[in-house]
Scaffold this active site. Structure first.
Site, PDB file in Angstrom:
ATOM      1  N   PHE A 104       0.695 -25.010 -11.318  1.00 39.83           N
ATOM      2  CA  PHE A 104       0.385 -25.904 -12.442  1.00 39.83           C
ATOM      3  C   PHE A 104       0.330 -27.368 -12.010  1.00 39.83           C
ATOM      4  O   PHE A 104      -0.233 -28.208 -12.714  1.00 39.83           O
ATOM      5  CB  PHE A 104       1.413 -25.722 -13.569  1.00 39.83           C
ATOM      6  CG  PHE A 104       2.629 -26.596 -13.473  1.00 39.83           C
ATOM      7  CD1 PHE A 104       3.699 -26.255 -12.680  1.00 39.83           C
ATOM      8  CD2 PHE A 104       2.701 -27.774 -14.201  1.00 39.83           C
ATOM      9  CE1 PHE A 104       4.821 -27.073 -12.588  1.00 39.83           C
ATOM     10  CE2 PHE A 104       3.821 -28.598 -14.122  1.00 39.83           C
ATOM     11  CZ  PHE A 104       4.878 -28.248 -13.316  1.00 39.83           C
ATOM     12  N   LYS A 105       0.886 -27.684 -10.849  1.00 37.32           N
ATOM     13  CA  LYS A 105       0.882 -29.066 -10.382  1.00 37.32           C
ATOM     14  C   LYS A 105      -0.548 -29.608 -10.216  1.00 37.32           C
ATOM     15  O   LYS A 105      -0.759 -30.813 -10.242  1.00 37.32           O
ATOM     16  CB  LYS A 105       1.623 -29.165  -9.044  1.00 37.32           C
ATOM     17  CG  LYS A 105       3.016 -28.534  -9.014  1.00 37.32           C
ATOM     18  CD  LYS A 105       4.072 -29.474  -9.451  1.00 37.32           C
ATOM     19  CE  LYS A 105       5.515 -29.124  -9.120  1.00 37.32           C
ATOM     20  NZ  LYS A 105       6.044 -27.812  -9.386  1.00 37.32           N
ATOM     21  N   ASP A 106      -1.525 -28.709 -10.045  1.00 39.14           N
ATOM     22  CA  ASP A 106      -2.908 -29.163  -9.909  1.00 39.14           C
ATOM     23  C   ASP A 106      -3.398 -29.907 -11.147  1.00 39.14           C
ATOM     24  O   ASP A 106      -4.236 -30.797 -11.039  1.00 39.14           O
ATOM     25  CB  ASP A 106      -3.850 -27.967  -9.680  1.00 39.14           C
ATOM     26  CG  ASP A 106      -3.674 -27.347  -8.296  1.00 39.14           C
ATOM     27  OD1 ASP A 106      -3.411 -28.094  -7.339  1.00 39.14           O
ATOM     28  OD2 ASP A 106      -3.798 -26.110  -8.192  1.00 39.14           O
ATOM     29  N   LEU A 109      -2.139 -33.292 -10.407  1.00 43.40           N
ATOM     30  CA  LEU A 109      -2.388 -33.864  -9.077  1.00 43.40           C
ATOM     31  C   LEU A 109      -3.859 -33.885  -8.687  1.00 43.40           C
ATOM     32  O   LEU A 109      -4.232 -34.553  -7.729  1.00 43.40           O
ATOM     33  CB  LEU A 109      -1.541 -33.152  -8.024  1.00 43.40           C
ATOM     34  CG  LEU A 109      -0.094 -33.669  -8.054  1.00 43.40           C
ATOM     35  CD1 LEU A 109       0.850 -32.721  -7.327  1.00 43.40           C
ATOM     36  CD2 LEU A 109      -0.007 -35.065  -7.458  1.00 43.40           C
ATOM     37  N   THR A 139       4.364 -28.916  -5.274  1.00 41.99           N
ATOM     38  CA  THR A 139       3.879 -30.291  -5.372  1.00 41.99           C
ATOM     39  C   THR A 139       3.187 -30.710  -4.086  1.00 41.99           C
ATOM     40  O   THR A 139       2.139 -31.354  -4.110  1.00 41.99           O
ATOM     41  CB  THR A 139       5.042 -31.271  -5.642  1.00 41.99           C
ATOM     42  OG1 THR A 139       5.647 -30.912  -6.869  1.00 41.99           O
ATOM     43  CG2 THR A 139       4.559 -32.694  -5.722  1.00 41.99           C
TER      44      THR A 139
END
Ligand SMILES: *Cc1c(COP(=O)(O)O)cnc(C)c1O
Length: 473
Positions: A104-106, A109, A139
């Site tokens: 989900f960090k995409d 980011l 991350t």
């Protein structure tokens, strides 16, 4: 005009959003927060891109509206940031991992580098920006993919040597790009995060590098949190109608993802409960239940490594909110934490937190059972982090519609997922999982096998500066 202040600054010096994105962390060690959370009303028929633009425009008031819209459109037409899968009338999984690195960090980011370089332009800032990242696994890769080959930026990632999954590690050490560096750090995630924060707060060191600006892509950067507010709104309207309240269950580590939900609620979204789901490192469960935060406990390595965290940085922003912006109180709590390894909040503040937050945790055994239950009962494959949330859901069923935030593809943790369901070994776990379930392997993970390892550096936790000097030469 939206101003930002530091959670530890009693003088309340004001910053604009471009400055906040560029700096990442305030000079006094505090985190930047907007002074206000404007109410926002959607009809529910808006697209994700429209919602994101509207929310960003509330917070990025020194950006041109046009720039914001272009950045949002570019980013979220490359992948679908939020895919909803309904398991029953009452329960949905919000899959946030259809971006480049399958976590989900995409969502944040992929957009942060674009916002950041626009912020540099807004400020007429010609210096190069150096992003430092401490990662518990996901991350690091997401930030590397976001920043690789972005002009005027460089990125150095530090991951705990034995604290990430094989797939996570392989994703990072094979990262291409001429502005990237990746180091294993001897220690756990908290060691890595503390070491990075130390460099970012080391005035003398920063002065010794006058031609670069240091910043962070961890969720201490406001530019990481803000994009996460959007999917609470978009998923809410996909599952609920007519002001019905919805529960969100969030597998939590650094408290960034769930805090974005709290901010969505402050902006008017009818959220009933935010359920904070932890793994065996359940420092947040204890805190939300008792008001005492203590890291004087054993650190456990679990099958949900991205949540193996004792010092949950973004909690500071929630504390600032429930202490009504009393920076002196926050500075005191944070001093207690670093000097005594614990702090305790007041009863009133605890009650305020408990009005919205519910907390529980899943043991390793419960996490594995949740993976198996999701697959055998619903024919739905979930990763180890999402399984922590699903396990907590089973203990806290309510009549409200519920959205579980699904934070990673099961193929980031194929061995643990496969073991949980089939209880046997395999030569290639991703392939075996695909053979048995028919669930597609994301392309970026399939291609990992053919990539060359490019980063082999290992550093002691006190030696980040040496590694950085080498990288920045
Ligand atoms: C980072 C991460 C989490 C925890 O999110 P926080 O914002 O740190 O609370 C949960 N699951 C996965 C897969 C992650 O990568």
């Amino acid at each position: 005009m939206m101003d930002y202040i530091s959670t530890r600054d009693g003088a309340r010096r004001k910053y604009c959003s471009s400055e906040v994105l560029i700096k990442g962390l305030a000079d006094d060690g505090g985190l930047f927060v907007p002074v206000d959370f404007p109410r926002i009303d959607f009809s529910g028929s808006e697209t994700y891109i429209e919602m994101a633009s509207a929310i960003f425009n509330q917070f990025l008031t020194d950006f041109e509206k046009n720039d914001v819209q272009n950045i949002v459109r570019q980013t979220y037409s490359e992948f679908n940031p939020s895919v909803l899968t309904n398991i029953s009338d009452q329960l949905s999984f919000l899959e946030l991992w259809h971006g480049k690195t399958s976590a989900f960090k995409d969502v944040a980011l992929q957009i942060l580098p674009r916002l950041l370089t626009q912020a540099l332009r807004n400020r007429n800032e010609g210096a190069e920006i150096v992003i430092l990242v401490a990662t518990s696994g996901d991350t690091g890769k997401a930030a590397l993919e976001g920043f690789a080959n972005v002009p005027q930026t460089r990125i150095a990632v530090f991951y705990p040597q034995d604290g990430v999954s094989d797939t996570q590690k392989l994703q990072m050490v094979t990262q291409e790009g001429d502005n990237v560096a990746v180091f294993a750090i001897k220690g756990n995630f908290d060691d890595a995060q503390t070491a990075v924060k130390k460099v970012l707060n080391d005035g003398d060191y920063l002065k010794s590098k006058p031609n670069v600006l240091f910043s962070s892509a961890n969720s201490i950067n406001w530019g990481r949190l803000m994009p996460q507010i959007v999917y609470y709104f978009s998923s809410y309207f996909a599952v609920a109608k007519a002001n019905k309240k919805v529960n969100f269950i969030v597998p939590t580590g650094n408290f960034g993802d769930i805090l974005a939900g709290y901010y969505a609620k402050k902006m008017g979204l009818p959220i009933a409960q935010l359920v904070c789901a932890s793994n065996k490192n359940h420092v947040l469960t204890d805190f939300i239940q008792t008001g005492e935060y203590s890291i004087k406990r054993e650190f456990h390595k679990t099958i949900s490594p991205s949540m193996d965290i004792l010092v949950s940085s973004n909690l500071e922003r929630l504390l600032f909110d429930v202490y009504d912006g009393n920076a002196a109180a926050i500075a005191r709590l944070m001093r207690d934490l670093s000097e005594r390894g614990a702090f305790k909040i007041g009863r009133q503040q605890l009650e305020k937190i408990q009005e919205t937050f519910v907390a529980d945790f899943a043991t390793e055994e419960e996490t594995k059972n949740a993976i198996k239950t999701a697959y055998t009962q619903h024919h739905y494959l979930i990763d180890t982090h999402t399984a922590v949330a699903f396990s907590v859901y089973e203990k806290h069923r309510s009549d409200n519609k519920t959205v579980i935030l699904s934070t990673a593809s099961p193929y980031k943790f194929p061995q643990d997922v496969y073991h949980a369901i089939y209880n046997e070994n395999a030569a290639d776990y991703a392939a075996a999982l695909y053979d048995k379930t028919g669930c597609e392997i994301p392309k970026n993970i399939k291609e990992l096998k053919n990539k060359r390892v490019l980063h082999t550096g290992i550093v002691e936790k006190g030696e980040l500066k040496g590694a950085l000097d080498e990288f920045l030469k």
